[in-house]
Design an enzyme around this catalytic site. Structure first.
Site, short mmCIF file in Angstrom:
data_model
loop_
_atom_site.label_atom_id
_atom_site.label_comp_id
_atom_site.label_asym_id
_atom_site.label_seq_id
_atom_site.Cartn_x
_atom_site.Cartn_y
_atom_site.Cartn_z
CD GLU A 1 14.04 7.97 80.25
OE1 GLU A 1 13.02 8.69 80.11
OE2 GLU A 1 14.75 8.01 81.25
CB ILE B 1 22.66 -7.72 86.03
CG1 ILE B 1 24.16 -7.96 86.21
CG2 ILE B 1 21.92 -9.04 85.81
CD1 ILE B 1 24.50 -8.84 87.39
CD GLU B 2 19.09 -4.95 88.11
OE1 GLU B 2 20.07 -4.52 87.45
OE2 GLU B 2 18.99 -4.85 89.33
CE LYS C 1 41.04 12.39 80.90
NZ LYS C 1 42.30 12.92 80.27
CB THR C 2 36.30 11.31 75.44
OG1 THR C 2 37.61 10.80 75.17
CG2 THR C 2 36.25 12.79 75.11
CB CYS D 1 -4.42 13.99 97.97
SG CYS D 1 -5.16 12.37 97.76
CG LEU D 2 -2.52 13.60 104.16
CD1 LEU D 2 -3.54 12.67 104.79
CD2 LEU D 2 -1.11 13.06 104.43
N GLY D 3 -3.74 16.75 101.97
CA GLY D 3 -3.80 18.17 102.35
C GLY D 3 -5.23 18.69 102.44
CG HIS E 1 -2.67 13.88 93.27
ND1 HIS E 1 -1.77 14.27 94.24
CD2 HIS E 1 -3.32 12.82 93.77
CE1 HIS E 1 -1.86 13.44 95.27
NE2 HIS E 1 -2.79 12.56 95.00
CD GLU F 1 -0.07 16.96 92.45
OE1 GLU F 1 -1.16 17.59 92.53
OE2 GLU F 1 0.17 15.96 93.14
#
Ligand code: GLN
Length: 547
Positions: free
Chosen positions: A139, A147-148, A186-187, A380-382, A519, A521
Site C-alpha cells: 500500500e 508531491i512526496e 459523480k465519476t 503499560c502506563l495503565g 501491549h 491489544e
C-alpha cells in the site's frame, strides 16, 4: 517469486486503503493463497515512533521491535500474519538510508538523484523477502498528486516494468461523491485521479470506489470506459456497519475475483469464508451490551488507541456482546469526582501513554476500580498508575510516583516506584540506554518473553506460564517494592525471565484486576481475541449481571 499488488489512493485521503488492503489479504487467504502486506509512507519522519498520536494515530509495534503505521494493525487483524520491520517504510527512512550510503562513499562519487538512487532504494525495500508469500500487497500512503508520493509511484512503475509480464497489478482506491441536488454519483474526480496516475505511467487494473450508494450500471460502464479498466473490475466499496464486514462485502462485489483475473488466475480457487461469516454474525446479533470506560490521555482521537478499540470489540465478538467504549479524558478527574463518570461502566481500561499530564486522573480511575470491584485492565502506563495507586493508598508510600513525572532538571518530587530503565536483556544481549539518548527508538520495543506465576489468574487466562508480548516503554515498575506491594495484595504474577522486570500485576482480592507492562491489544484478532481482552470482557459481562 511473489506476485505484487500495489494499492494507491486518489481523490481524497482517509478512504480506508489500509482496510481494503487488509480485507483483500484475508480474501486471498480464504482462497488458499499466502500473503504478506507492506506499507510505504511518503512522509519524512524516519518512523512514526516520535509522532504525536494526534498527528498519526497509534504507533503499531511489531514483534521485531519496529514502530510502524497503524495500518499494519489492520493487516495483522485481518490476516493473522505477524508484521515485520521490513513491512513498513517511510520516505524519511529511505532518504536517510540513501544519505548514509552517500556519506559512506557507496555511490562512488556520483551525483545522487531521486531517480535512480531514491527509487532504487524503494524498489530494494519492496522486494525484501519476496519469496515467502504467494502475494505481496504494497500500500502506498497518501493520495495520488501529493508531491512526496511521486518517487514512490515512479518506483512501483519501474518495479512492475522490471518484473516478468503479469507479475504485478495496480489497484486504485477512489471516492465517488454523491450530489444530493441531482441525486447522482459523480465519476469525474476518479477519472482525473486515474489520468494523473496514467501520466506517471501506471494504469490501474482494478478500481475500488468508495461511495455511499450502490453504483448504477451506467456509472460503472462510464468509469470502465474513461479509466480504461474492465467493467467487472470496477468494485463498489459502500460504507459498512462494521469493518469486519469488509471481507464479505468486498467478496460479494467481486474484488478478489477481479484481482485474480487481472493476474490471469482463472478459475479462481473457491473461497472458504466461514471465519468471516461467523465474525459478522456475532457482530450483528449480540446478546447484550457492556460499557467499558477507557480513561486515557489521547481520547479525543479514537485512532490513537485503534488496537485497543479493536481488541475490546474482539472480546465482545467472543462473548457475543456489543462493547460500548466510553472515552474519558483522565484530566477531568483532577477536578471532578470519577464516580460521576465511571459508576455506570462495567469495566475500566487505562491504556498506554507518555508524560505526566493526566496521570493523577488515571490513578483515581485505578483507585475507583479497586475499591468498587470493577474489572480493571491497565496497559503499560495503565499498569504503572495501578502500582502507584496501591503504593500510595495501601502501602503508605504517600509520594509514590514515576520518574517520568519528575521534572528532569528540578528537585525530586516523588518516590519512584516506577523508574527509567537504562539497561536490560534482549535474549542474551544487554541493551544500554544513556539517560540523554535521542527520543527516536530508545525504548524497550518489540516482543519479550515473560514467565507467569503458577496458578495466578493470568497463568489461568493464558493457559500457560510462558508468554511473549510486545513492548513499547522507557519506564519499569521497581522490583524492590515487590514484597511491600504483595503484602497489600498486589501480586507480581508475571516477570521477565531473568526475574528483574515486573511484566504483570494482579490484585488478589478483586473480581478482575490486571495490569500489564506490554501491549496485548497489538496481537488480538476478531477470530482469535487476545486472552486478556477475551477474559476482561467476560468479567465486564459478569459485572453487568450484578448491577
Ligand atoms: N510512559 C510509560 C513508559 O515509557 C508508558 C509507556 C506506554 O504506556 N506505552 O514506560
Amino acid at each position: 517469486m511473489a506476485r505484487y499488488i500495489f494499492i494507491t489512493g486518489g481523490v481524497v485521503s482517509s478512504l480506508g486503503k489500509g482496510l481494503a488492503s487488509a480485507a483483500l489479504g484475508a480474501l486471498l487467504q480464504a482462497r488458499g493463497f499466502s500473503v504478506r502486506l507492506r506499507k510505504l509512507d511518503p512522509y519524512l519522519n524516519v518512523d512514526p515512533g516520535t509522532m504525536s498520536p494526534f498527528e498519526h494515530g497509534e504507533v503499531f509495534v511489531t514483534d521485531d521491535g519496529a514502530e510502524t503505521d497503524l495500518d499494519l494493525g489492520h493487516y495483522e487483524r485481518f490476516t493473522g500474519v505477524a508484521a515485520r520491520r521490513t513491512d513498513s517504510v517511510s520516505a524519511g527512512r529511505i532518504y536517510s538510508n540513501v544519505l548514509e550510503k552517500e556519506r559512506r562513499g557507496n555511490y562512488l562519487g556520483r551525483t545522487i538523484q531521486v531517480i535512480p538512487h531514491v527509487t532504487n532504494e524503494i524498489k530494494d525495500f519492496i522486494a525484501i523477502g519476496d519469496d515467502g508469500a504467494d502475494f505481496m500487497l504494497c500500500e502506498i500512503g497518501g493520495t495520488v498528486g501529493d508531491i512526496e508520493g511521486l518517487p514512490f509511484l515512479e518506483a512501483i512503475r519501474q518495479f512492475a516494468r522490471e518484473r516478468p509480464h503479469g507479475a504485478c497489478i495496480f489497484i486504485h482506491l477512489t471516492l465517488l461523491p454523491y450530489l444530493n441536488a441531482s441525486g447522482e454519483l459523480k465519476t469525474k474526480p476518479t477519472q482525473h485521479s486515474v489520468k494523473e496516475l496514467q501520466s506517471i505511467g501506471i494504469a490501474p487494473d482494478v478500481l475500488v470506489c468508495r461511495s455511499e450508494h450502490h453504483i448504477p450500471q451506467k456509472e460503472r460502464e462510464k468509469l470502465a470506459l474513461f479509466c480504461n479498466v474492465r467493467p467487472d473490475a470496477v468494485i463498489a466499496a459502500c460504507d459498512l456497519p462494521s469493518i469486519y464486514d469488509a471481507p464479505l462485502a468486498y467478496h460479494r462485489e467481486g474484488f478478489d475475483r477481479a484481482v485474480l483475473e487481472a493476474f490471469g488466475i482463472t478459475p479462481a480457487p473457491p473461497p472458504q469464508l466461514a471465519r468471516w461469516e461467523d465474525v459478522s454474525d456475532r457482530v450483528h446479533t449480540p446478546d447484550g451490551e457492556v460499557r467499558v470506560a477507557i480513561v486515557g490521555k489521547y481520547t479525543r482521537l479514537e485512532d490513537a488507541y485503534k488496537s485497543i478499540a479493536e481488541a475490546l470489540a474482539h472480546g465482545g465478538i467472543h462473548s457475543r456482546v456489543r462493547v460500548r467504549g466510553e472515552w474519558v479524558d483522565s484530566e477531568i478527574f483532577e477536578s471532578e469526582d470519577p464516580a460521576a463518570h465511571l459508576e455506570g461502566c462495567n469495566a475500566i481500561l487505562v491504556p498506554g501513554g507518555f508524560g505526566e499530564r493526566g496521570t493523577e486522573g488515571m490513578i483515581k480511575a485505578a483507585e475507583f476500580a479497586r475499591k468498587r470491584s470493577v474489572p480493571y485492565l491497565g496497559i503499560c502506563l495503565g499498569m504503572q498508575v495501578a502500582v502507584i495507586e496501591v503504593a500510595r493508598n495501601l502501602a503508605g508510600i504517600r509520594d509514590a510516583g514515576s520518574e517520568e513525572f519528575d521534572h528532569p532538571a528540578g528537585v525530586k518530587r516523588v518516590t519512584p516506584v516506577v523508574y527509567r530503565l537504562k539497561e536490560w536483556m534482549e535474549g542474551n544481549r544487554t541493551i544500554e540506554r544513556a539517560a540523554d539518548a535521542d527520543k527516536g527508538g530508545t525504548m524497550r520495543l518489540g516482543a519479550y518473553n515473560a514467565t507467569l506465576r503458577v496458578s495466578s489468574r493470568v497463568a489461568d487466562i493464558y493457559g500457560s506460564c510462558a508468554i511473549s508480548e510486545r513492548h513499547r516503554h522507557r519506564y519499569e515498575v521497581d522490583i524492590r517494592y515487590r514484597d511491600k506491594l504483595e503484602k497489600c495484595g498486589l501480586i507480581f504474577s508475571g516477570m521477565s525471565p531473568d526475574g528483574r522486570l515486573p511484566e504483570i500485576v494482579e490484585l488478589a482480592d478483586h473480581p478482575w484486576y490486571v495490569g500489564v507492562q506490554f501491549h496485548p491489544e497489538l496481537k488480538s484478532k476478531p477470530f482469535d481475541p487476545h486472552p486478556l481482552f477475551r477474559e476482561f470482557i467476560k468479567a465486564a459481562v459478569e459485572q453487568s449481571r450484578l448491577v
